[in-house]
Design a protein around this motif. Structure first.
Motif, PDB file in Angstrom:
ATOM      1  N   GLY A 149       6.015  14.232   4.803  1.00  0.00           N
ATOM      2  CA  GLY A 149       4.610  14.219   4.111  1.00  0.00           C
ATOM      3  C   GLY A 149       4.711  13.576   2.660  1.00  0.00           C
ATOM      4  N   GLU A 150       5.911  13.099   2.129  1.00  0.00           N
ATOM      5  CA  GLU A 150       6.133  12.216   0.897  1.00  0.00           C
ATOM      6  C   GLU A 150       5.441  10.995   1.014  1.00  0.00           C
ATOM      7  N   PRO A 151       4.755  10.802  -0.377  1.00  0.00           N
ATOM      8  CA  PRO A 151       4.189   9.273  -0.165  1.00  0.00           C
ATOM      9  C   PRO A 151       5.370   8.333  -0.462  1.00  0.00           C
ATOM     10  N   VAL A 152       5.190   7.079   0.216  1.00  0.00           N
ATOM     11  CA  VAL A 152       6.120   6.052   0.570  1.00  0.00           C
ATOM     12  C   VAL A 152       5.272   4.750   0.266  1.00  0.00           C
ATOM     13  N   ARG A 200       0.602  -1.033  -0.040  1.00  0.00           N
ATOM     14  CA  ARG A 200      -0.073   0.007  -0.024  1.00  0.00           C
ATOM     15  C   ARG A 200       0.779   1.181   0.007  1.00  0.00           C
ATOM     16  N   MET A 201       0.168   2.412  -0.139  1.00  0.00           N
ATOM     17  CA  MET A 201       0.988   3.618   0.039  1.00  0.00           C
ATOM     18  C   MET A 201       0.969   4.208   1.197  1.00  0.00           C
ATOM     19  N   GLY A 202       1.702   4.715   1.697  1.00  0.00           N
ATOM     20  CA  GLY A 202       1.695   5.511   3.016  1.00  0.00           C
ATOM     21  C   GLY A 202       2.466   6.774   2.958  1.00  0.00           C
ATOM     22  N   ARG A 203       2.626   7.628   4.029  1.00  0.00           N
ATOM     23  CA  ARG A 203       3.075   8.771   3.947  1.00  0.00           C
ATOM     24  C   ARG A 203       4.129   8.865   5.242  1.00  0.00           C
ATOM     25  N   ASN A 204       5.058   9.727   4.809  1.00  0.00           N
ATOM     26  CA  ASN A 204       6.497   9.765   5.601  1.00  0.00           C
ATOM     27  C   ASN A 204       5.877  10.915   6.569  1.00  0.00           C
ATOM     28  N   PRO A 205       5.781  10.915   7.989  1.00  0.00           N
ATOM     29  CA  PRO A 205       5.230  11.823   8.797  1.00  0.00           C
ATOM     30  C   PRO A 205       5.929  13.151   8.892  1.00  0.00           C
TER      31      PRO A 205
END
Length: 135
Positions: free
Chosen positions: A108-111, A100-105
């Motif tokens: 804010g970059e998609p990871v 899945r796609m997550g987000r670097n907290p």
């Protein structure tokens, strides 16, 4: 000279095997487990084994052998992909998690998060009712 005729002995009769069927005893009523745990404290393996030994009326070393054997069998089934129901406690299984796609907290970059597996436990309805206190 007269030879004496040898008498042939008849083969001995086989004794019929008498099979005694074991009577199945009715299961003994479950005796209450004596627990000396304090709320919020972690129960050590040694204390758990001592409780099992006391409950079953066996030596602690025998209880250790039984518990370790049980855990090994459960682990083998779970690793093969089976769901293992443990009495009225619940079920242990491996769950697959999709990529899945997550987000670097911080940025804010998609990871991208890779697919993975995790060990999961699902409580039974009986255990849930006991934990909730009959609500």
């Amino acid at each position: 000279m007269a030879k004496k005729a040898a008498k042939k002995k008849a083969p001995a009769k086989k004794k019929s095997a008498v099979r005694k069927t074991a009577k199945k005893a009715a299961p003994a009523p479950a005796k209450a487990v004596k627990v000396t745990a304090v709320a919020g404290k972690t129960v050590t393996a040694s204390a758990l084994l001592q409780s099992v030994a006391d409950h079953l009326g066996v030596k602690k070393s025998e209880a250790k052998t039984m518990v370790e054997g049980y855990v090994d069998v459960v682990k083998a089934y779970v690793l093969k992909g089976s769901k293992v129901k443990i009495g009225d406690i619940g079920m242990v299984m491996i769950r697959a998690r999709k990529a899945r796609m997550g987000r670097n907290p911080q940025t804010g970059e998609p990871v991208k998060i890779k697919a993975s597996k995790k060990l999961a436990f699902r409580q039974s309805a009986v255990m849930k009712a006991q934990v909730m206190g009959g609500r």
